[in-house]
Each structure stands twice: as C-alpha cells, then as structure tokens.
Design an enzyme around this catalytic site. Sequence first.
Site, PDB file in Angstrom:
ATOM      1  N   SER A  37       0.810  -1.225   0.000  1.00 57.24           N
ATOM      2  CA  SER A  37       0.000   0.000   0.000  1.00 57.24           C
ATOM      3  C   SER A  37       0.838   1.267   0.000  1.00 57.24           C
ATOM      4  O   SER A  37       0.401   2.306  -0.499  1.00 57.24           O
ATOM      5  CB  SER A  37      -0.931   0.008   1.215  1.00 57.24           C
ATOM      6  OG  SER A  37      -0.187  -0.114   2.423  1.00 57.24           O
ATOM      7  N   GLY A  74      -2.019  -4.183   1.185  1.00 51.94           N
ATOM      8  CA  GLY A  74      -2.129  -5.390   2.000  1.00 51.94           C
ATOM      9  C   GLY A  74      -1.168  -6.490   1.629  1.00 51.94           C
ATOM     10  O   GLY A  74      -1.123  -7.539   2.287  1.00 51.94           O
ATOM     11  N   ASN A 102       3.933  -5.267   5.830  1.00 48.35           N
ATOM     12  CA  ASN A 102       2.791  -6.066   6.291  1.00 48.35           C
ATOM     13  C   ASN A 102       3.234  -7.357   6.957  1.00 48.35           C
ATOM     14  O   ASN A 102       2.525  -7.879   7.830  1.00 48.35           O
ATOM     15  CB  ASN A 102       1.847  -6.355   5.115  1.00 48.35           C
ATOM     16  CG  ASN A 102       1.102  -5.109   4.669  1.00 48.35           C
ATOM     17  OD1 ASN A 102       0.570  -4.367   5.483  1.00 48.35           O
ATOM     18  ND2 ASN A 102       1.081  -4.862   3.368  1.00 48.35           N
ATOM     19  N   ASP A 183      -5.196   6.894   9.893  1.00 43.54           N
ATOM     20  CA  ASP A 183      -4.813   5.604  10.482  1.00 43.54           C
ATOM     21  C   ASP A 183      -3.431   5.627  11.116  1.00 43.54           C
ATOM     22  O   ASP A 183      -3.024   4.669  11.784  1.00 43.54           O
ATOM     23  CB  ASP A 183      -4.896   4.484   9.445  1.00 43.54           C
ATOM     24  CG  ASP A 183      -3.926   4.663   8.272  1.00 43.54           C
ATOM     25  OD1 ASP A 183      -3.043   5.538   8.337  1.00 43.54           O
ATOM     26  OD2 ASP A 183      -4.071   3.919   7.279  1.00 43.54           O
ATOM     27  N   HIS A 186      -0.275   5.179   7.108  1.00 46.11           N
ATOM     28  CA  HIS A 186       0.006   5.470   5.713  1.00 46.11           C
ATOM     29  C   HIS A 186       0.240   6.962   5.505  1.00 46.11           C
ATOM     30  O   HIS A 186      -0.386   7.787   6.173  1.00 46.11           O
ATOM     31  CB  HIS A 186      -1.158   5.017   4.828  1.00 46.11           C
ATOM     32  CG  HIS A 186      -1.374   3.543   4.830  1.00 46.11           C
ATOM     33  ND1 HIS A 186      -2.210   2.912   5.731  1.00 46.11           N
ATOM     34  CD2 HIS A 186      -0.857   2.569   4.043  1.00 46.11           C
ATOM     35  CE1 HIS A 186      -2.211   1.617   5.494  1.00 46.11           C
ATOM     36  NE2 HIS A 186      -1.405   1.376   4.480  1.00 46.11           N
TER      37      HIS A 186
END
Length: 214
Positions: A37, A74, A102, A183, A186
């Site tokens: 991402s 992801g 991740n 969040d 990011h």
Amino acid sequence: MKFKAAAYHVIVITGLIFGSAFAVQAQTLQLVGFGDSLMAGYQLAPKESYTAQLETALKARGHDVVITNAGVSGDTTSGGLSRIDWSVPDGTHGVILELGANDALRGVSPEQTEKNLDSMLARLKERNIPVLLVGMMAPPNMGGDYGQRFNAIFPKLAAKYNVPLYPFFLDGVVTHEDLQLQDRMHPNEKGVAVMVEKSLPAVEAFVKSLPTPK
C-alpha cells in the site's frame, strides 16, 4: 517524374520522422514500483502516489522515465513472490522493490520474509532486471529481538545481490502525524512528497546506473 520524386521524398521524410519517434520512445526507461500500500498509494489519487510523484520529480530533473505502479495494498512478501513474474513485464529496465511492512505488522517470521525477498531478487536477477531494494523497519511493539532480525534483512540481501539499498521507505514521515492519514500508518499526499524528496538521490543514482535502453 517530378511528382514521383516529390512523393519519394515525402515517404523518406515521413519514415525518418517516425523512425526518430520510435527511437526516442525506445530510450524511455521503463521502471516498475513493486510493493504494498505504501507503493500503491493507499486512499490517495493516482497522481498522488509515490510512483506518480517520483516520476514527476525524475522528469523535472531531465530523466526520460515511466514508472508503472505495481503496488498492491495489504501485500506481504509471500503475495509479492506469487505475482512478481507477471507484475514485472518483459522490457522492464529496473524495479524499485518495496515489501515487508505487512509481514512485520502480522508478525511473520523474519526468516520467512527474508526467504521470500531473496527469491524475488533471484528471479529478477535471472531476468537481468536491476533492482533498487527499499528497506523497512519493524514497529517497536514487535519487540527488540524481532526488530533486530527483521531490520537486518534488507542490508543483508542488498549485499548478497549487490543491489543498491534505500534503508527506510518512511523516513521523515513515520513520526509526523501531519504527514499521515488518520490511520497513522500510511502517508498522505504531503507525506508521499517527503518520501519522494528523501529517496530521490538514491533513485536518481539507480536510474543513472541503468544501461541505456536500445
């Protein structure tokens, strides 16, 4: 006869024009930004993604380059390994390889992460595609032992495959909330701009090291 001669010259000139156009196109460096991402541009417009902003920055510095965004939100290193053969097409002149974040968030064994990245680098080497490896750092909550094992992956593989390494993709962003989405994981558009600015010297050196396309 004069008409035929004139037509001949038009054909020749047209051929030269199109031939020059194809020659210019052939010299364009085709790069692929391969990652998760952070590469894909999570919740950002396409023009705000890392690959888009990086391409703009490189062109502003005189580089004839196109960067294809092969980021998948992801994605883990296992996912990247499963798709790298078809996500990096023939004719690619260089890959910016960014994966692992991740894996760390999910607590994947650093040894497995290393194995997957090693396989990706090996496959790209077999295809004679140069790589700029982008490193990540494990989040502090994973503990010191995990962090040491994970963080060591990237310099180790860069040395093994003799590829350039940009140590930390989120350098300059990770501790700045104003450069992140809500969040707090990011980057926002401004955060991506910082990532581009920080990584540009390494990317430009990588671009300059690539063979001239034929």
